[in-house]
Design a protein around this motif. Structure first.
Motif, PDB file in Angstrom:
ATOM      1  N   LYS A 110       0.691  -0.758  -0.138  1.00  0.00           N
ATOM      2  CA  LYS A 110      -0.016  -0.063   0.099  1.00  0.00           C
ATOM      3  C   LYS A 110       0.950   1.307  -0.120  1.00  0.00           C
ATOM      4  CE  LYS A 110      -3.782  -2.214   2.200  1.00  0.00           C
ATOM      5  NZ  LYS A 110      -4.931  -2.256   3.370  1.00  0.00           N
ATOM      6  N   HIS A 111       1.571   1.637   0.756  1.00  0.00           N
ATOM      7  CA  HIS A 111       1.855   3.213   1.454  1.00  0.00           C
ATOM      8  C   HIS A 111       3.255   3.288   0.822  1.00  0.00           C
ATOM      9  CE1 HIS A 111      -1.835   4.281   3.124  1.00  0.00           C
ATOM     10  NE2 HIS A 111      -1.649   2.621   3.739  1.00  0.00           N
ATOM     11  N   GLY A 114       3.150   2.184  -2.616  1.00  0.00           N
ATOM     12  CA  GLY A 114       2.623   3.809  -3.304  1.00  0.00           C
ATOM     13  C   GLY A 114       3.396   5.361  -3.611  1.00  0.00           C
ATOM     14  N   VAL A 115       3.953   5.270  -2.669  1.00  0.00           N
ATOM     15  CA  VAL A 115       5.150   6.270  -2.760  1.00  0.00           C
ATOM     16  C   VAL A 115       6.256   5.702  -3.987  1.00  0.00           C
ATOM     17  CG1 VAL A 115       7.207   7.071  -1.436  1.00  0.00           C
ATOM     18  CG2 VAL A 115       5.210   6.663  -0.957  1.00  0.00           C
ATOM     19  N   VAL A 116       6.510   4.540  -3.586  1.00  0.00           N
ATOM     20  CA  VAL A 116       7.965   4.833  -4.525  1.00  0.00           C
ATOM     21  C   VAL A 116       7.541   4.349  -6.144  1.00  0.00           C
ATOM     22  CG1 VAL A 116       9.291   2.029  -5.800  1.00  0.00           C
ATOM     23  CG2 VAL A 116       9.115   3.072  -3.672  1.00  0.00           C
ATOM     24  N   VAL A 117       6.126   3.927  -6.800  1.00  0.00           N
ATOM     25  CA  VAL A 117       5.328   3.692  -7.351  1.00  0.00           C
ATOM     26  C   VAL A 117       5.142   5.385  -8.142  1.00  0.00           C
ATOM     27  CG1 VAL A 117       3.034   2.790  -8.994  1.00  0.00           C
ATOM     28  CG2 VAL A 117       4.782   1.394  -7.803  1.00  0.00           C
ATOM     29  N   GLY A 118       4.646   5.872  -6.938  1.00  0.00           N
ATOM     30  CA  GLY A 118       4.352   7.219  -7.120  1.00  0.00           C
ATOM     31  C   GLY A 118       5.427   8.234  -7.937  1.00  0.00           C
ATOM     32  N   THR A 130      -2.308  14.317 -10.320  1.00  0.00           N
ATOM     33  CA  THR A 130      -3.906  13.627 -10.414  1.00  0.00           C
ATOM     34  C   THR A 130      -3.574  12.057 -10.395  1.00  0.00           C
ATOM     35  OG1 THR A 130      -4.920  15.521 -10.831  1.00  0.00           O
ATOM     36  CG2 THR A 130      -6.395  13.841 -10.853  1.00  0.00           C
ATOM     37  N   GLY A 131      -3.525  11.327 -11.238  1.00  0.00           N
ATOM     38  CA  GLY A 131      -3.430  10.358 -11.693  1.00  0.00           C
ATOM     39  C   GLY A 131      -2.064   9.743 -10.552  1.00  0.00           C
ATOM     40  N   ILE A 132      -1.233  10.343  -9.639  1.00  0.00           N
ATOM     41  CA  ILE A 132      -0.579   9.371  -9.484  1.00  0.00           C
ATOM     42  C   ILE A 132      -1.951   8.914  -8.037  1.00  0.00           C
ATOM     43  CG2 ILE A 132       1.585   9.875  -7.781  1.00  0.00           C
ATOM     44  CD1 ILE A 132       3.220  10.867 -10.214  1.00  0.00           C
ATOM     45  N   TYR A 133      -2.129  10.518  -7.426  1.00  0.00           N
ATOM     46  CA  TYR A 133      -2.579  10.411  -6.325  1.00  0.00           C
ATOM     47  C   TYR A 133      -4.301   9.709  -6.357  1.00  0.00           C
ATOM     48  CZ  TYR A 133      -0.361  15.155  -4.812  1.00  0.00           C
ATOM     49  OH  TYR A 133       0.071  15.940  -4.716  1.00  0.00           O
ATOM     50  N   GLN A 134      -4.994   9.235  -7.889  1.00  0.00           N
ATOM     51  CA  GLN A 134      -6.261   8.185  -8.066  1.00  0.00           C
ATOM     52  C   GLN A 134      -5.193   6.662  -7.877  1.00  0.00           C
ATOM     53  OE1 GLN A 134      -7.448   8.250 -11.720  1.00  0.00           O
ATOM     54  NE2 GLN A 134      -9.614   7.532 -10.900  1.00  0.00           N
ATOM     55  N   GLU A 135      -4.369   6.405  -8.485  1.00  0.00           N
ATOM     56  CA  GLU A 135      -3.679   4.947  -8.307  1.00  0.00           C
ATOM     57  C   GLU A 135      -3.215   4.602  -6.629  1.00  0.00           C
ATOM     58  OE1 GLU A 135      -0.307   2.691 -10.952  1.00  0.00           O
ATOM     59  OE2 GLU A 135       0.472   3.906  -9.790  1.00  0.00           O
ATOM     60  N   TYR A 136      -2.731   6.069  -5.822  1.00  0.00           N
ATOM     61  CA  TYR A 136      -2.389   5.786  -4.632  1.00  0.00           C
ATOM     62  C   TYR A 136      -3.284   5.433  -4.052  1.00  0.00           C
ATOM     63  CZ  TYR A 136      -0.934   6.431   0.720  1.00  0.00           C
ATOM     64  OH  TYR A 136      -0.308   6.353   1.505  1.00  0.00           O
ATOM     65  N   GLY A 137      -3.924   6.003  -4.263  1.00  0.00           N
ATOM     66  CA  GLY A 137      -6.327   5.898  -3.331  1.00  0.00           C
ATOM     67  C   GLY A 137      -6.462   4.384  -3.643  1.00  0.00           C
ATOM     68  N   GLY A 145      -2.901   9.312   2.719  1.00  0.00           N
ATOM     69  CA  GLY A 145      -1.599   9.505   2.819  1.00  0.00           C
ATOM     70  C   GLY A 145      -0.524  10.570   2.320  1.00  0.00           C
ATOM     71  N   GLU A 146      -1.160  11.764   3.349  1.00  0.00           N
ATOM     72  CA  GLU A 146      -0.874  13.085   2.888  1.00  0.00           C
ATOM     73  C   GLU A 146      -0.025  13.453   2.675  1.00  0.00           C
ATOM     74  OE1 GLU A 146      -4.010  12.713   4.667  1.00  0.00           O
ATOM     75  OE2 GLU A 146      -5.440  13.597   3.604  1.00  0.00           O
ATOM     76  N   ALA A 147       0.890  13.129   4.385  1.00  0.00           N
ATOM     77  CA  ALA A 147       1.957  13.394   3.820  1.00  0.00           C
ATOM     78  C   ALA A 147       3.217  12.341   2.357  1.00  0.00           C
ATOM     79  CB  ALA A 147       2.665  12.206   5.290  1.00  0.00           C
ATOM     80  N   ASP A 148       2.194  10.737   2.147  1.00  0.00           N
ATOM     81  CA  ASP A 148       2.950  10.041   1.770  1.00  0.00           C
ATOM     82  C   ASP A 148       3.150  10.987  -0.120  1.00  0.00           C
ATOM     83  OD1 ASP A 148       3.590   8.263   3.069  1.00  0.00           O
ATOM     84  OD2 ASP A 148       1.626   6.784   1.881  1.00  0.00           O
ATOM     85  N   MET A 149       1.942  11.385  -0.243  1.00  0.00           N
ATOM     86  CA  MET A 149       1.517  12.305  -1.819  1.00  0.00           C
ATOM     87  C   MET A 149       2.415  13.539  -1.646  1.00  0.00           C
ATOM     88  SD  MET A 149      -0.096  10.181  -3.417  1.00  0.00           S
ATOM     89  CE  MET A 149       0.858   9.573  -2.914  1.00  0.00           C
ATOM     90  N   GLU A 150       2.339  14.280  -0.317  1.00  0.00           N
ATOM     91  CA  GLU A 150       3.116  15.785  -0.466  1.00  0.00           C
ATOM     92  C   GLU A 150       4.458  15.648  -0.724  1.00  0.00           C
ATOM     93  OE1 GLU A 150       4.655  18.522   2.118  1.00  0.00           O
ATOM     94  OE2 GLU A 150       3.222  17.682   3.464  1.00  0.00           O
ATOM     95  N   TYR A 151       4.981  14.207  -0.186  1.00  0.00           N
ATOM     96  CA  TYR A 151       6.640  13.667  -0.140  1.00  0.00           C
ATOM     97  C   TYR A 151       7.007  13.098  -2.291  1.00  0.00           C
ATOM     98  CZ  TYR A 151      10.892  11.504  -0.267  1.00  0.00           C
ATOM     99  OH  TYR A 151      12.557  10.496  -0.625  1.00  0.00           O
ATOM    100  N   VAL A 152       5.712  12.981  -2.491  1.00  0.00           N
ATOM    101  CA  VAL A 152       5.849  12.159  -3.966  1.00  0.00           C
ATOM    102  C   VAL A 152       6.097  13.711  -5.337  1.00  0.00           C
ATOM    103  CG1 VAL A 152       4.927  11.439  -6.223  1.00  0.00           C
ATOM    104  CG2 VAL A 152       4.645  10.043  -3.423  1.00  0.00           C
ATOM    105  N   THR A 153       5.099  14.436  -4.325  1.00  0.00           N
ATOM    106  CA  THR A 153       5.133  16.100  -4.946  1.00  0.00           C
ATOM    107  C   THR A 153       6.217  16.701  -5.045  1.00  0.00           C
ATOM    108  OG1 THR A 153       2.372  15.618  -4.637  1.00  0.00           O
ATOM    109  CG2 THR A 153       4.120  18.110  -5.119  1.00  0.00           C
ATOM    110  N   MET A 154       6.534  16.124  -4.050  1.00  0.00           N
ATOM    111  CA  MET A 154       8.221  17.064  -3.405  1.00  0.00           C
ATOM    112  C   MET A 154       9.646  16.778  -4.228  1.00  0.00           C
ATOM    113  SD  MET A 154       6.791  20.172  -2.273  1.00  0.00           S
ATOM    114  CE  MET A 154       8.154  20.758  -1.689  1.00  0.00           C
ATOM    115  N   PHE A 155       9.391  15.095  -4.050  1.00  0.00           N
ATOM    116  CA  PHE A 155      10.828  14.209  -4.207  1.00  0.00           C
ATOM    117  C   PHE A 155      11.273  15.211  -6.187  1.00  0.00           C
ATOM    118  CE2 PHE A 155      12.997  11.153  -7.165  1.00  0.00           C
ATOM    119  CZ  PHE A 155      13.376  11.087  -5.606  1.00  0.00           C
ATOM    120  N   GLU A 156      12.650  15.196  -6.003  1.00  0.00           N
ATOM    121  CA  GLU A 156      13.087  15.633  -7.042  1.00  0.00           C
ATOM    122  C   GLU A 156      14.552  14.714  -6.733  1.00  0.00           C
ATOM    123  OE1 GLU A 156      14.219  20.055  -7.309  1.00  0.00           O
ATOM    124  OE2 GLU A 156      12.118  20.118  -7.936  1.00  0.00           O
TER     125      GLU A 156
END
Length: 172
Positions: A110-111, A114-118, A130-137, A145-156
């Motif tokens: 799951k989590h 989900g982050v790795v795949v995101g 949007t697609g990443i958040y939908q798949e994670y859900g 998974g707000e912290a997870d999605m924030e991490y994916v958003t900010m990751f570089e």
């Protein structure tokens, strides 16, 4: 009459990429999943992102028998101070064509996965957030998974890899 085999994929199993290479995601494989993994996936590499340090003897024996390279990349959560370094370890493995087919799994699929795949979807495939958040859900059962999605958003990443080893699906 030949004995039929019932193939049972691991919890939360799904293809991530199935073009010129095969990349899969799942929860922790159990012995009842081993025939599916062996006969259907023909894996060369398994990447475990999780918090277990010890593998069961059955799992170790399966990996050895099938000659599957296993990478245990400790990841407690996206709040782990070393998570960027560990995420780059995963990306380095995914960006090497010699490691395919690959299964990336966590405990429940799951989590952490989900982050790795995101990250793979964002950095290597150019998916929208949007697609990443939908798949994670979908894979997290709707759990937030707000912290997870924030991490994916900010990751570089500024990872450098040999271009000749990069699989064709990656826009890296």
């Amino acid at each position: 009459m030949p004995e039929s085999t019932n193939y049972i994929p691991p919890l939360s199993f799904s293809p991530v990429v199935s073009t010129d290479v095969s990349l899969y995601r799942s929860g922790y494989p159990m012995p009842l999943n081993f025939p599916f993994i062996r006969d259907q996936l023909h894996l060369r590499t398994i990447i475990y992102v999780g918090d277990k340090q010890e593998l069961s003897q059955e799992y170790q024996d399966f990996l050895a028998t099938e000659n599957i390279k296993f990478h245990n990349i400790f990841m407690d959560s996206c709040r782990d101070p070393a998570v960027d370094e560990r995420m780059n370890e995963v990306l380095k493995l995914v960006l090497d064509i010699d490691n395919y087919p690959i299964l990336i799994h966590s405990n429940k699929g799951k989590h952490r996965v989900g982050v790795v795949v995101g990250i793979i979807r964002k950095v290597l495939q150019g998916w929208s957030l949007t697609g990443i958040y939908q798949e994670y859900g979908i894979f997290s059962g709707g759990l937030k998974g707000e912290a997870d999605m924030e991490y994916v958003t900010m990751f570089e990443t500024c990872l450098k890899v040999p271009k000749e080893k990069v699989p064709r699906f990656a826009i890296f």
